[in-house]
Write a protein that holds these residues in place. Structure first.
Motif, short mmCIF file in Angstrom:
data_model
loop_
_atom_site.label_atom_id
_atom_site.label_comp_id
_atom_site.label_asym_id
_atom_site.label_seq_id
_atom_site.Cartn_x
_atom_site.Cartn_y
_atom_site.Cartn_z
N LEU A 20 13.00 -1.10 -15.37
CA LEU A 20 12.70 -2.35 -16.06
C LEU A 20 11.36 -2.92 -15.58
O LEU A 20 10.54 -3.36 -16.38
N ALA A 21 11.13 -2.91 -14.28
CA ALA A 21 9.86 -3.42 -13.74
C ALA A 21 8.68 -2.60 -14.26
O ALA A 21 7.64 -3.15 -14.63
N ALA A 22 8.82 -1.28 -14.31
CA ALA A 22 7.76 -0.42 -14.82
C ALA A 22 7.51 -0.69 -16.30
O ALA A 22 6.36 -0.73 -16.75
N ALA A 23 8.56 -0.90 -17.08
CA ALA A 23 8.41 -1.18 -18.51
C ALA A 23 7.70 -2.51 -18.73
O ALA A 23 6.82 -2.63 -19.58
N LEU A 24 8.06 -3.52 -17.95
CA LEU A 24 7.42 -4.82 -18.09
C LEU A 24 5.95 -4.76 -17.68
O LEU A 24 5.09 -5.39 -18.32
N ALA A 25 5.64 -4.01 -16.67
CA ALA A 25 4.25 -3.87 -16.24
C ALA A 25 3.42 -3.15 -17.29
O ALA A 25 2.27 -3.49 -17.54
N ALA A 26 4.00 -2.17 -17.96
CA ALA A 26 3.30 -1.43 -19.01
C ALA A 26 2.99 -2.32 -20.21
O ALA A 26 1.97 -2.19 -20.86
N CYS A 27 3.87 -3.25 -20.53
CA CYS A 27 3.67 -4.14 -21.67
C CYS A 27 2.47 -5.04 -21.48
O CYS A 27 1.79 -5.39 -22.43
N GLY A 28 2.20 -5.45 -20.27
CA GLY A 28 1.11 -6.38 -20.02
C GLY A 28 -0.17 -5.69 -19.57
O GLY A 28 -1.04 -6.33 -19.03
N HIS A 29 -0.30 -4.39 -19.81
CA HIS A 29 -1.44 -3.61 -19.33
C HIS A 29 -2.74 -4.24 -19.81
O HIS A 29 -2.98 -4.41 -20.98
N GLY A 30 -3.60 -4.58 -18.86
CA GLY A 30 -4.90 -5.12 -19.19
C GLY A 30 -4.93 -6.61 -19.43
O GLY A 30 -5.99 -7.19 -19.56
N THR A 31 -3.77 -7.26 -19.51
CA THR A 31 -3.74 -8.70 -19.77
C THR A 31 -4.03 -9.45 -18.48
O THR A 31 -3.30 -9.34 -17.51
N ALA A 32 -5.14 -10.21 -18.50
CA ALA A 32 -5.54 -10.98 -17.33
C ALA A 32 -5.03 -12.40 -17.40
O ALA A 32 -4.86 -13.05 -16.37
N TYR A 33 -4.80 -12.91 -18.62
CA TYR A 33 -4.36 -14.30 -18.79
C TYR A 33 -3.67 -14.41 -20.14
O TYR A 33 -4.15 -13.85 -21.14
N ASN A 34 -2.56 -15.13 -20.17
CA ASN A 34 -1.84 -15.37 -21.42
C ASN A 34 -1.06 -16.66 -21.24
O ASN A 34 -0.09 -16.69 -20.48
N HIS A 35 -1.49 -17.72 -21.92
CA HIS A 35 -0.86 -19.03 -21.72
C HIS A 35 -0.89 -19.83 -23.02
O HIS A 35 -1.86 -19.78 -23.76
N PHE A 36 0.19 -20.57 -23.27
CA PHE A 36 0.30 -21.45 -24.43
C PHE A 36 0.44 -22.90 -23.97
O PHE A 36 1.04 -23.17 -22.94
N HIS A 37 -0.13 -23.81 -24.77
CA HIS A 37 0.09 -25.24 -24.61
C HIS A 37 0.87 -25.72 -25.83
O HIS A 37 0.55 -25.33 -26.96
N HIS A 38 1.87 -26.56 -25.59
CA HIS A 38 2.60 -27.17 -26.70
C HIS A 38 1.79 -28.32 -27.26
O HIS A 38 1.12 -29.04 -26.52
N VAL A 39 1.86 -28.49 -28.57
CA VAL A 39 1.18 -29.59 -29.24
C VAL A 39 2.24 -30.66 -29.53
O VAL A 39 3.38 -30.33 -29.86
N PRO A 40 1.90 -31.95 -29.39
CA PRO A 40 2.89 -33.00 -29.63
C PRO A 40 3.54 -32.89 -31.02
O PRO A 40 2.86 -32.57 -32.00
N VAL A 41 4.82 -33.14 -31.08
CA VAL A 41 5.59 -33.05 -32.32
C VAL A 41 5.02 -34.00 -33.38
O VAL A 41 4.99 -33.68 -34.56
N ALA A 42 4.54 -35.16 -32.95
CA ALA A 42 3.99 -36.14 -33.89
C ALA A 42 2.71 -35.65 -34.55
O ALA A 42 2.30 -36.19 -35.58
N GLY A 43 2.07 -34.66 -33.99
CA GLY A 43 0.85 -34.12 -34.57
C GLY A 43 -0.25 -33.99 -33.54
O GLY A 43 -0.25 -34.65 -32.50
N TRP A 44 -1.21 -33.13 -33.85
CA TRP A 44 -2.34 -32.87 -32.97
C TRP A 44 -3.48 -33.80 -33.38
O TRP A 44 -4.04 -33.68 -34.46
N GLU A 45 -3.81 -34.74 -32.51
CA GLU A 45 -4.87 -35.69 -32.81
C GLU A 45 -6.24 -35.05 -32.60
O GLU A 45 -6.42 -34.20 -31.74
N LYS A 46 -7.18 -35.49 -33.43
CA LYS A 46 -8.53 -34.92 -33.41
C LYS A 46 -9.19 -35.02 -32.03
O LYS A 46 -9.92 -34.12 -31.62
N ASN A 47 -8.94 -36.09 -31.30
CA ASN A 47 -9.57 -36.25 -29.99
C ASN A 47 -8.75 -35.64 -28.85
O ASN A 47 -9.14 -35.76 -27.70
N ASP A 48 -7.63 -34.98 -29.14
CA ASP A 48 -6.83 -34.31 -28.11
C ASP A 48 -7.33 -32.88 -27.93
O ASP A 48 -7.18 -32.03 -28.80
N THR A 49 -7.95 -32.63 -26.78
CA THR A 49 -8.46 -31.30 -26.48
C THR A 49 -7.48 -30.60 -25.56
O THR A 49 -7.02 -31.16 -24.57
#
Length: 162
Positions: A20-49
């Motif tokens: 399992l560890a080897a399979a998981l490592a193979a899936c992320g081969h070459g990936t240096a960074y992978n991150h998501f930010h959630h956007v507010p449910v009310a909407g993404w405001e123009k001045n929100d960076t």
């Protein structure tokens, strides 16, 4: 005999863990960074960076970036304009890209993957980074409307080319 079964089970669990560890490592081969930010449910405001801090890279080379986003059926437009500003540290070299993202086709169908939420990935230009470089990436929308409903997540993925 119970002791033999116990050792057999431990051996099986250990083997499965390694596989399992080897399979998981193979899936992320070459990936240096992978991150998501959630956007507010009310909407993404123009001045929100949304800001992403890519930590210091241990290996230099060419890196491919992609901006990922997720939308719900509440998104009211066929496309989305995104402004992506990047600063490479410690050199402070900056780059600004504007992405024109087509999300819905002319027939009203989502072009992303999904059923009730749709996921998209848009490539950014590749860039050469040195060992020890880090990135500060700022993403904001460039739409005329001040608040955009229906965008749920924005992400950045950075992969090193071989």
């Amino acid at each position: 005999m119970a002791r033999s079964n116990h050792h057999t089970l431990l051996y099986i669990y250990a083997t499965l863990s390694v596989v399992l560890a080897a399979a998981l490592a193979a899936c992320g081969h070459g990936t240096a960074y992978n991150h998501f930010h959630h956007v507010p449910v009310a909407g993404w405001e123009k001045n929100d960076t949304l800001t992403f801090a890519v930590p210091s890279l241990p290996t230099g080379g060419m890196y491919r970036e992609e901006l990922a986003l997720r939308i719900s059926g509440d998104y009211p437009f066929m496309g989305l304009s995104l402004i992506v500003e990047q600063t490479v540290l410690p050199s402070h070299a900056t780059r600004c890209d504007t992405l024109s993202c087509q999300l819905i086709d002319h027939h009203g169908n989502a072009v992303g993957r999904g059923v009730s939420q749709y996921q998209y990935a848009f490539p950014l230009p590749a860039q050469k980074l040195a060992p020890g470089d880090s990135l500060r990436i700022a993403v904001r929308h460039g739409m005329k409307r001040d608040i955009l409903p229906g965008i749920t997540d924005i992400g950045i993925r950075l992969r090193r080319e071989n």
